[in-house]
Design a protein around this motif. Structure first.
Motif, PDB file in Angstrom:
ATOM      1  N   GLN A  26     -18.444  86.893  11.175  1.00  0.00           N
ATOM      2  CA  GLN A  26     -19.204  85.926  11.966  1.00  0.00           C
ATOM      3  C   GLN A  26     -18.339  84.738  12.381  1.00  0.00           C
ATOM      4  N   HIS A  67     -15.072  84.724  12.818  1.00  0.00           N
ATOM      5  CA  HIS A  67     -14.144  85.185  13.854  1.00  0.00           C
ATOM      6  C   HIS A  67     -14.869  85.374  15.187  1.00  0.00           C
ATOM      7  N   ALA A  68     -16.064  85.931  15.156  1.00  0.00           N
ATOM      8  CA  ALA A  68     -16.833  86.138  16.385  1.00  0.00           C
ATOM      9  C   ALA A  68     -17.174  84.798  17.044  1.00  0.00           C
ATOM     10  N   ALA A  69     -17.564  83.815  16.255  1.00  0.00           N
ATOM     11  CA  ALA A  69     -17.895  82.493  16.800  1.00  0.00           C
ATOM     12  C   ALA A  69     -16.665  81.850  17.424  1.00  0.00           C
ATOM     13  N   TYR A  70     -15.526  81.971  16.758  1.00  0.00           N
ATOM     14  CA  TYR A  70     -14.279  81.408  17.287  1.00  0.00           C
ATOM     15  C   TYR A  70     -13.911  82.099  18.598  1.00  0.00           C
ATOM     16  N   THR A  71     -13.940  83.416  18.606  1.00  0.00           N
ATOM     17  CA  THR A  71     -13.569  84.188  19.797  1.00  0.00           C
ATOM     18  C   THR A  71     -14.489  83.857  20.969  1.00  0.00           C
ATOM     19  N   GLU A  72     -15.777  83.749  20.688  1.00  0.00           N
ATOM     20  CA  GLU A  72     -16.754  83.429  21.737  1.00  0.00           C
ATOM     21  C   GLU A  72     -16.467  82.049  22.342  1.00  0.00           C
ATOM     22  N   LYS A  73     -16.222  81.066  21.492  1.00  0.00           N
ATOM     23  CA  LYS A  73     -15.946  79.711  21.969  1.00  0.00           C
ATOM     24  C   LYS A  73     -14.624  79.663  22.733  1.00  0.00           C
ATOM     25  N   GLN A  74     -13.613  80.373  22.227  1.00  0.00           N
ATOM     26  CA  GLN A  74     -12.311  80.425  22.883  1.00  0.00           C
ATOM     27  C   GLN A  74     -12.441  81.043  24.282  1.00  0.00           C
ATOM     28  N   GLU A  75     -13.133  82.160  24.377  1.00  0.00           N
ATOM     29  CA  GLU A  75     -13.303  82.833  25.671  1.00  0.00           C
ATOM     30  C   GLU A  75     -14.076  81.973  26.663  1.00  0.00           C
ATOM     31  N   LYS A  76     -15.074  81.263  26.171  1.00  0.00           N
ATOM     32  CA  LYS A  76     -15.872  80.384  27.027  1.00  0.00           C
ATOM     33  C   LYS A  76     -15.002  79.262  27.606  1.00  0.00           C
ATOM     34  N   VAL A  82     -14.972  75.285  14.713  1.00  0.00           N
ATOM     35  CA  VAL A  82     -15.869  76.420  14.460  1.00  0.00           C
ATOM     36  C   VAL A  82     -16.190  76.561  12.975  1.00  0.00           C
TER      37      VAL A  82
END
Length: 145
Positions: free
Chosen positions: A105, A107-116, A133
């Motif tokens: 979770q 890692h997913a939150a970090y990746t989502e924020k990074q991509e955004k 994050v």
């Protein structure tokens, strides 16, 4: 110095003087000690009720400082904290198979924020974003500065 633990059999170890043993017995039988002991036991097991703690890292006994140094040599650059997290929290360092759900979770939150942020064209520092994050930097683990 040798760690003193309560002897489950109730017998006094030979190396502990009787006076010390008696004082330990008194302390171990207080409600405050029993409550603290139970609380600490729960913490050691990461709050898991059945007392079987799930792993949180997948790098053995190496410190994060050592792992970061090894990863820097391997990658020939300083790894950001997010990359170090991914390396230490996935099985066989595959970046996919997380040791537990909480790590996935994060890692997913970090990746989502990074991509955004990347999609919006916003510049950011990877380490600052990662610590945003995860909820901040633990000063005891500030080894990369």
């Amino acid at each position: 110095m040798r760690s003193l633990k309560r002897n489950k059999s109730g017998f006094k170890p030979a190396h502990i003087p009787q006076e010390v043993w008696n004082s330990l017995q008194l302390k171990w039988n207080t409600d405050e000690y029993k409550l603290k002991s139970e609380h600490n036991k729960k913490n050691r097991c990461n709050g898991v009720v059945d007392r079987v703690a799930k792993p949180t890292h997948n790098v053995g006994s190496a410190s994060h400082l050592k792992i970061a140094s090894d990863l820097k040599m391997k990658l020939e650059r300083d790894p950001p904290h997010s990359e170090l997290f991914l390396y230490t929290h996935t099985k066989n360092h595959d970046g996919v198979t997380f040791t537990n759900e909480k790590d996935r979770q994060i890692h997913a939150a970090y990746t989502e924020k990074q991509e955004k942020l990347e999609a919006e064209g916003v510049e950011f520092e990877e380490d600052k974003l990662f610590y945003d994050v995860v909820g901040g930097l633990d000063k005891k683990e500030d080894f990369m500065d």
